[in-house]
Design a protein around this motif. Structure first.
Motif, PDB file in Angstrom:
ATOM      1  N   ASN A  47       0.833  -1.201   0.000  1.00 42.45           N
ATOM      2  CA  ASN A  47       0.000   0.000   0.000  1.00 42.45           C
ATOM      3  C   ASN A  47       0.870   1.254   0.000  1.00 42.45           C
ATOM      4  N   LEU A  48       0.212   2.399  -0.028  1.00 41.64           N
ATOM      5  CA  LEU A  48       0.950   3.663  -0.120  1.00 41.64           C
ATOM      6  C   LEU A  48       1.857   3.906   1.074  1.00 41.64           C
ATOM      7  N   LEU A  49       1.326   3.773   2.281  1.00 40.25           N
ATOM      8  CA  LEU A  49       2.085   4.186   3.464  1.00 40.25           C
ATOM      9  C   LEU A  49       3.191   3.220   3.872  1.00 40.25           C
ATOM     10  N   GLN A  50       2.971   1.926   3.757  1.00 37.41           N
ATOM     11  CA  GLN A  50       3.994   0.956   4.159  1.00 37.41           C
ATOM     12  C   GLN A  50       4.710   0.330   2.967  1.00 37.41           C
TER      13      GLN A  50
ATOM     14  N   ALA B 140       9.940   8.646   1.935  1.00 40.87           N
ATOM     15  CA  ALA B 140      10.959   9.446   1.257  1.00 40.87           C
ATOM     16  C   ALA B 140      10.376  10.750   0.721  1.00 40.87           C
ATOM     17  N   ARG B 141       9.058  10.782   0.497  1.00 39.60           N
ATOM     18  CA  ARG B 141       8.390  11.995   0.028  1.00 39.60           C
ATOM     19  C   ARG B 141       8.023  12.926   1.164  1.00 39.60           C
TER      20      ARG B 141
ATOM     21  N   SER C  14      12.406  10.158  -4.363  1.00 38.39           N
ATOM     22  CA  SER C  14      10.984  10.484  -4.469  1.00 38.39           C
ATOM     23  C   SER C  14      10.729  11.105  -5.836  1.00 38.39           C
ATOM     24  N   PRO C  15       9.467  11.130  -6.257  1.00 41.28           N
ATOM     25  CA  PRO C  15       9.170  11.818  -7.510  1.00 41.28           C
ATOM     26  C   PRO C  15       9.648  13.270  -7.485  1.00 41.28           C
TER      27      PRO C  15
ATOM     28  N   THR D  31       8.993  21.300  -3.354  1.00 40.78           N
ATOM     29  CA  THR D  31       8.278  21.114  -2.095  1.00 40.78           C
ATOM     30  C   THR D  31       7.007  20.321  -2.336  1.00 40.78           C
ATOM     31  N   PHE D  32       6.832  19.257  -1.529  1.00 36.88           N
ATOM     32  CA  PHE D  32       5.652  18.400  -1.590  1.00 36.88           C
ATOM     33  C   PHE D  32       4.894  18.501  -0.275  1.00 36.88           C
ATOM     34  N   GLN D  33       3.609  18.753  -0.342  1.00 38.62           N
ATOM     35  CA  GLN D  33       2.753  18.838   0.836  1.00 38.62           C
ATOM     36  C   GLN D  33       1.691  17.747   0.724  1.00 38.62           C
TER      37      GLN D  33
END
Length: 142
Positions: free
Chosen positions: A14-17, A38-39, A49-50, A87-89
């Motif tokens: 999944n996304l978080l793990q 990493a994001r 990260s992207p 910057t990623f929020q």
């Protein structure tokens, strides 16, 4: 002549793990670990990260566009050092990019350097691709 470059990502979980690997396929330069932490966390811990990949693309593209513009004006740079901070929020996405360039350009004063850098920022193809994002710039002669 146009060119197409390719990268791919294998993702597990999944996304978080979960985590994945992004491969730079066109160049064959390598594969890099990528994950949600990493994001979103301050320490990347050996993962990319992207946003870091966008920062790499933007700093390289801007440097090429700036170098070309300076050369076309008859004042080729001795060197340019460019960094890009993306910057990623979480929940909002990419909220901005800040480019910083420092360079040596014989025959150009600080105002001319800043104006040429601003023009390169506008005309860099990666800047144009990120047109929906606020892009700021700091430019200074070395």
């Amino acid at each position: 002549m146009s060119a197409t470059r390719k990268a791919s990502t294998h993702w597990e979980g999944n996304l978080l793990q979960g985590n994945g690997t992004v491969a730079l396929e066109s160049s064959g330069l390598g594969s890099y670990a990528v994950s949600w932490p990493a994001r979103t966390e301050t320490a990347a811990d050996g993962r990319t990260s992207p946003e870091e990949l966008i920062a790499a693309a933007h700093s390289a593209c801007f440097s090429m566009a700036f170098s070309h513009a300076l050369d076309q004006a008859g004042t080729p740079p001795t060197h340019l050092d460019t960094s890009a901070e993306v910057t990623f929020q979480p929940g909002k996405g990419i909220t901005g990019v800040h480019l910083t360039v420092r360079g040596a350009v014989p025959g150009v004063d600080a105002d001319q350097f800043a104006a040429a850098a601003e023009d390169a920022k506008k005309n860099c193809p990666v800047s144009q691709a990120l047109a929906g994002t606020t892009i700021t710039l700091t430019a200074e002669l070395a």
